[in-house]
Scaffold this motif. Sequence first.
Motif, short mmCIF file in Angstrom:
data_model
loop_
_atom_site.label_atom_id
_atom_site.label_comp_id
_atom_site.label_asym_id
_atom_site.label_seq_id
_atom_site.Cartn_x
_atom_site.Cartn_y
_atom_site.Cartn_z
N PRO A 57 0.66 -1.13 -0.02
CA PRO A 57 -0.28 -0.31 0.19
C PRO A 57 0.74 1.01 -0.60
CG PRO A 57 -0.84 -1.43 1.82
CD PRO A 57 0.52 -2.14 1.21
N PHE A 58 0.43 2.27 -0.62
CA PHE A 58 0.46 3.40 -0.79
C PHE A 58 1.38 4.36 0.50
CE2 PHE A 58 -0.71 3.14 -5.06
CZ PHE A 58 -0.21 3.58 -5.34
N ALA A 59 0.60 3.75 1.57
CA ALA A 59 0.79 4.18 2.60
C ALA A 59 2.16 3.81 3.91
CB ALA A 59 0.37 4.76 3.91
N GLU A 60 2.21 2.58 3.34
CA GLU A 60 3.36 1.69 4.04
C GLU A 60 4.66 1.92 2.79
OE1 GLU A 60 2.29 -2.55 4.85
OE2 GLU A 60 0.37 -1.85 4.95
N ASP A 75 -10.40 3.12 1.07
CA ASP A 75 -9.62 1.97 0.32
C ASP A 75 -8.01 2.00 -0.27
OD1 ASP A 75 -12.55 0.57 0.06
OD2 ASP A 75 -12.30 2.21 -2.63
N GLY A 76 -7.62 3.16 0.89
CA GLY A 76 -6.33 3.46 0.48
C GLY A 76 -5.68 4.34 -0.87
N TRP A 77 -6.41 4.34 -1.44
CA TRP A 77 -5.52 5.74 -2.74
C TRP A 77 -5.84 7.04 -2.29
CZ3 TRP A 77 -4.13 1.84 -6.34
CH2 TRP A 77 -4.86 0.77 -6.59
N PRO A 78 -4.24 7.17 -2.34
CA PRO A 78 -3.94 8.68 -2.22
C PRO A 78 -5.22 9.60 -3.36
CG PRO A 78 -2.08 7.85 -2.94
CD PRO A 78 -2.89 7.23 -3.46
N GLN A 79 -6.02 10.38 -2.32
CA GLN A 79 -6.92 11.29 -2.86
C GLN A 79 -5.86 12.58 -3.00
OE1 GLN A 79 -10.98 10.96 0.06
NE2 GLN A 79 -11.95 11.93 -1.72
N ASN A 80 -5.75 12.75 -1.50
CA ASN A 80 -5.28 14.18 -2.82
C ASN A 80 -3.34 14.45 -2.30
OD1 ASN A 80 -4.37 17.05 -2.80
ND2 ASN A 80 -6.29 17.47 -1.52
N LEU A 81 -2.32 14.81 -3.31
CA LEU A 81 -0.85 14.23 -2.67
C LEU A 81 -0.75 15.68 -1.95
CD1 LEU A 81 -0.19 13.43 -6.00
CD2 LEU A 81 -0.15 12.43 -4.21
N HIS A 82 -1.65 17.04 -1.71
CA HIS A 82 -0.91 17.87 -1.03
C HIS A 82 0.30 18.10 -1.84
CE1 HIS A 82 -4.90 18.41 0.86
NE2 HIS A 82 -4.93 17.38 1.40
N GLY A 87 4.40 6.45 -4.00
CA GLY A 87 4.91 5.68 -4.79
C GLY A 87 5.07 4.25 -4.00
N THR A 88 5.59 3.41 -5.06
CA THR A 88 5.35 1.88 -3.87
C THR A 88 6.06 1.03 -4.87
OG1 THR A 88 4.29 -0.05 -3.32
CG2 THR A 88 3.24 1.35 -5.63
N ASN A 89 6.64 0.02 -4.51
CA ASN A 89 7.78 -1.06 -5.21
C ASN A 89 7.09 -2.14 -5.22
OD1 ASN A 89 10.62 -0.56 -4.39
ND2 ASN A 89 10.46 -0.59 -2.71
#
Length: 228
Positions: A57-60, A75-82, A87-89
């Motif tokens: 997950p992006f947050a991890e 659902d864990g999708w980035p809603q606002n990047l601010h 990113g993720t591997n």
Amino acid sequence: MALIKKFVQLIISSVFCLLSTTLSAHAAHLPIGMNTNEVMQVDASVPFVNLFKMALPFAEADANLTHGSIAYDADGWPQNLHGGQAGTNLLHWLPAGTLPDGQYTVLYDGEGELVYQDDAKLITHTAGKDIIQIAAGADQFFKVVLLIKQSNPENHLRNIRVLLPGGICAHDPFQRVNSASQCDGDYQDFATHYDSILFNPDYLNFMRDFKTLRFMNMSGITRNPVST
């Protein structure tokens, strides 16, 4: 003495051959089981047609990949990047040969920009769809980073799917093929049929002979913080 030695060697050899034959015949009828791996970016078993299922997950993800005051949806999708990035591997240190080199289809909902790094490069882009080339690097490993650089907060980039090249002949889900020319009119490409073709044919082909499959690792129980 030499004759006795040869006789003993013959007996040992005969017993060994007999045991090998018996055990091989017996093993063919044993109900042998197999564990599944935990589904992560380092999982060389690659169970799914949609490779994004393997990404953390992006947050991890590592702070070098995801940073900033990012707001996530339910659902864990980035809603606002601010102003940050997510990113993720996607793949990390998978040996060459684990996956086919080729053109992979990336599908997504929403509006934004995806960037691919390391052993992946963008070939074509249309709204909601990228074609990327993935090939093992000179070090003979697959390493692919996926970044969300831009995302419209009103229609954020989400539901990313990274799909294997090729597809299957519908009558044989255990064999991946490169094109319709390898089928007898029943070709189903992964990019279109990923909702119904969930599992990588190579994975199914490996698992098909086992009598029992243990899904503890794949279910994520080893990372579940809940304890009794």
